[in-house]
Motif scaffolding. Structure first.
Motif, mmCIF file in Angstrom:
data_model
loop_
_atom_site.group_PDB
_atom_site.id
_atom_site.type_symbol
_atom_site.label_atom_id
_atom_site.label_comp_id
_atom_site.label_asym_id
_atom_site.label_seq_id
_atom_site.Cartn_x
_atom_site.Cartn_y
_atom_site.Cartn_z
ATOM 1 N N THR A 74 -25.701 3.030 1.147
ATOM 2 C CA THR A 74 -25.577 3.677 2.464
ATOM 3 C C THR A 74 -24.330 3.098 3.123
ATOM 4 N N ILE A 75 -23.883 3.761 4.178
ATOM 5 C CA ILE A 75 -22.685 3.271 4.882
ATOM 6 C C ILE A 75 -22.950 1.893 5.529
ATOM 7 N N PHE A 76 -24.242 1.628 5.822
ATOM 8 C CA PHE A 76 -24.605 0.359 6.498
ATOM 9 C C PHE A 76 -24.309 -0.869 5.619
ATOM 10 N N GLN A 135 -14.167 0.032 1.037
ATOM 11 C CA GLN A 135 -15.398 0.546 0.423
ATOM 12 C C GLN A 135 -16.043 1.604 1.324
ATOM 13 N N ALA A 136 -16.031 1.334 2.648
ATOM 14 C CA ALA A 136 -16.608 2.292 3.603
ATOM 15 C C ALA A 136 -15.824 3.603 3.572
ATOM 16 N N GLU A 142 -16.152 9.974 -0.834
ATOM 17 C CA GLU A 142 -16.971 10.498 -1.932
ATOM 18 C C GLU A 142 -18.034 11.449 -1.407
ATOM 19 N N ARG A 143 -18.607 11.058 -0.275
ATOM 20 C CA ARG A 143 -19.637 11.909 0.348
ATOM 21 C C ARG A 143 -19.054 13.256 0.739
ATOM 22 N N ALA A 144 -17.881 13.185 1.351
ATOM 23 C CA ALA A 144 -17.230 14.421 1.787
ATOM 24 C C ALA A 144 -16.900 15.298 0.587
ATOM 25 N N GLU A 145 -16.422 14.655 -0.478
ATOM 26 C CA GLU A 145 -16.084 15.390 -1.706
ATOM 27 C C GLU A 145 -17.318 16.057 -2.300
ATOM 28 N N SER A 146 -18.432 15.322 -2.362
ATOM 29 C CA SER A 146 -19.656 15.879 -2.960
ATOM 30 C C SER A 146 -20.221 17.026 -2.120
ATOM 31 N N SER A 147 -20.022 16.962 -0.777
ATOM 32 C CA SER A 147 -20.526 18.059 0.071
ATOM 33 C C SER A 147 -19.644 19.295 -0.030
#
Lengths: 150, 263
Positions: A74-76, A135-136, A142-147
């Motif tokens: 997670t981002i946390f 890393q953040a 990566e999240r943006a790419e996968s969406s």
């Protein structure tokens, strides 16, 4: 139905793995402290109350590390990593000040100049902070790419 | 982006491990370091100087060499004025070696006695400011400083010239005998000569005498000074008061006159 069951089982497995990993890392760090502390005792004895602050440092460090491991994927996780690096820097600044420790005992004054050690430690912590930031960014990327992917 | 981040992580981890290992080994090395002092020695040097030599034993059994070891001592008198300053510097004390360093301080007796006559006749306390520093493990400069009170023992402590005893030496001369005594409280042996002039209350010089002496440290000296005075000097037999002028001459210092009244 079967898929959902499988998903929840793997989630539980994942959480359990993270808990075990966090526990093992915490134990290892504590063991490292446990064995290093007697070696560092000659230095600690020179500064009254230093042992207490080291213990506080180790406790906060382990808590942040455990929370970071529990919040893996997670981002946390990266926020906690940044917090850990900032905590190390803040602790060094607060405990060492300008890096020169002066201790008086009866008629004697001992001055230890830890500026070099202090600088190296702060630089390494800054490197850790930079890594957590990267890393953040990478995580969000990566999240943006996968969406975006169809 | 993942590979550079991982590499950064590995590099950071390696640096942390190296730093932790360095701190642990440096701290562990401290307990294998030992410092000791030998008995200080005093010797007379030329030009009325006293050489104070302090042996320092350093046993470096730690993992790291000690660099730029330096020790500075400053002797000050009771008023805080600087008497002497000396420094000893050793560039490297390699690990695993036992080294003895001699820290030499030169005290000029002339300058000491110029300021305070009391150092010759009375015990006193000198303040010694000691600062020792070294570069531990090549990365951590350490400095230790302290102020020590050094008891100065007077070389002519309790210097006494007693009342002259008069008698007739022969038909032309009379004799005045003056008992002389003092205690050498100093930490050094010394030898020299004491010249004394005997004056009456009218400031007339009646006679002069010398006493050569050699006295060991912390020991007492006692002797007699004899003055042969021509009987033609009228007041000799009646002079029951006056003063003595004392001049000290040793390998360490020249001092005088010290005026001591009698009668």
């Amino acid at each position: 139905m079967v898929e959902a069951k499988k998903n929840s089982r793997s989630k539980v497995k994942g959480v359990a793995f993270r808990v075990v990993k966090a526990t093992v890392k915490a134990v290892l760090i504590y063991l490292l402290y446990f064995f290093l502390a007697p070696l560092l005792a000659p230095i600690f004895e020179l500064v009254p109350g230093f042992m207490g602050t080291i213990e506080t440092f180790v406790v906060v460090f382990i808590v942040l590390m455990v929370l970071g491991d529990l919040a893996a994927h997670t981002i946390f996780q990266y926020f906690l990593g940044m917090a850990m690096s900032l905590f190390v820097i803040a602790y060094l600044i607060l405990s060492l000040g300008d890096g020169i420790i002066s201790v008086s005992f009866e008629n004697f004054t001992l001055t230890v100049n830890l500026t070099m050690f202090y600088t190296i430690t702060v630089l390494l912590s800054l490197l850790g902070l930079a890594r957590s930031v990267l890393q953040a960014i990478n995580f969000m990327n990566e999240r943006a790419e996968s969406s975006i992917q169809p | 982006m993942k590979v550079p981040i991982r590499m950064l992580g590995i590099a950071t981890f390696i640096f942390w491990v190296i730093l932790a290992a360095f701190i642990a080994s440096a701290a562990y090395s401290i307990k294998d370091l030992s410092f000791g002092f030998g008995a200080p020695q005093f010797t007379a040097a030329p030009n009325h100087e006293l050489l104070f030599s302090l042996p320092l034993h350093i046993d470096n059994r730690g993992y790291y060499s000690l660099k730029a070891f330096n020790i500075t001592t400053v002797f000050s008198d009771v008023e805080g004025a600087e008497i002497s300053r000396a420094s000893t510097f050793v560039p490297v004390i390699p690990h695993g070696e036992n080294v003895t360093i001699f820290h030499n301080v030169t005290l000029s007796m002339d300058s000491l006695l110029e300021k305070v006559e009391q150092y010759l006749l009375n015990d006193n306390n000198l303040t010694v400011s000691v600062t020792a520093g070294l570069n531990f493990a090549e990365l951590i400069p350490v400095q230790l400083s302290t102020n020590i009170t050094y008891p100065w023992g007077a070389p002519f402590y309790n210097f006494m010239l007693e009342q002259p005893l008069y008698d007739l030496f022969n038909s032309t001369h009379g004799r005045a005998t003056v008992p002389l005594s003092f205690e050498n409280h100093a930490a050094f042996d010394f030898a020299g000569n004491i010249r004394v002039e005997l004056y009456d209350s009218e400031n007339s010089l009646l006679g002069e005498s010398h006493a050569a002496f050699s006295v060991l440290r912390y020991s007492r000296y006692a002797g007699n000074l004899e003055f042969y005075v021509p009987l033609s000097i009228a007041p000799f037999l009646t002079a029951r008061n006056g003063y003595l002028k004392v001049f000290f001459s040793t390998s360490l210092f020249e001092y005088g006159p010290l005026v001591i009244p009698y009668g």
